[in-house]
Motif scaffolding. Structure first.
Motif: not given
Length: 119
Positions: A85-94
């Motif tokens: 989730r803290f990776v720059d550019g990621v909007t959401d994580v599943f």
């Protein structure tokens, strides 16, 4: 492996595309998450089965653990989600935890096998 319900249609990341760069950053992030009982990251242990970059830069991760009775089974998927989730550019994580196919030592990277003395 079972069929997964995706929020949106997944795409394969290409090394020369914007999604490919995001994919590489997600892999780097995954290599920072460790099983507390094993001194090797989850990615090199072979516990990450799929990383999909979805539309709108959402990330879907399919993973397993070394065993269903793993004492940190509830904690590790949350750590994976939080780190990505803290990776720059990621909007959401599943994150989807699966048990099929079951993990085995052959899924580990050569580096992990060397680190753990499996050669």
């Amino acid at each position: 492996m079972e069929d997964l319900t995706k929020i949106d249609e997944g795409i394969e990341a290409k090394a020369d595309s914007e999604d490919g760069a995001l994919y590489e950053e997600v892999i780097k992030a995954l290599k920072e998450v460790y099983d507390p009982e094993i001194p090797v990251n989850l990615y090199d242990l072979g516990l990450i089965y799929e990383v999909n970059i979805l539309k709108n830069r959402q990330v879907q991760i399919v993973m397993t653990l070394t065993t269903p009775s793993c004492p940190v089974a509830e904690m590790i998927p949350g750590q994976v989600e939080n780190r990505v989730r803290f990776v720059d550019g990621v909007t959401d994580v599943f994150v989807k935890l699966v048990w099929d196919p079951p993990w085995n030592k052959e899924m580990m990277s050569e580096e992990a096998k060397l680190e753990l003395g499996f050669f």
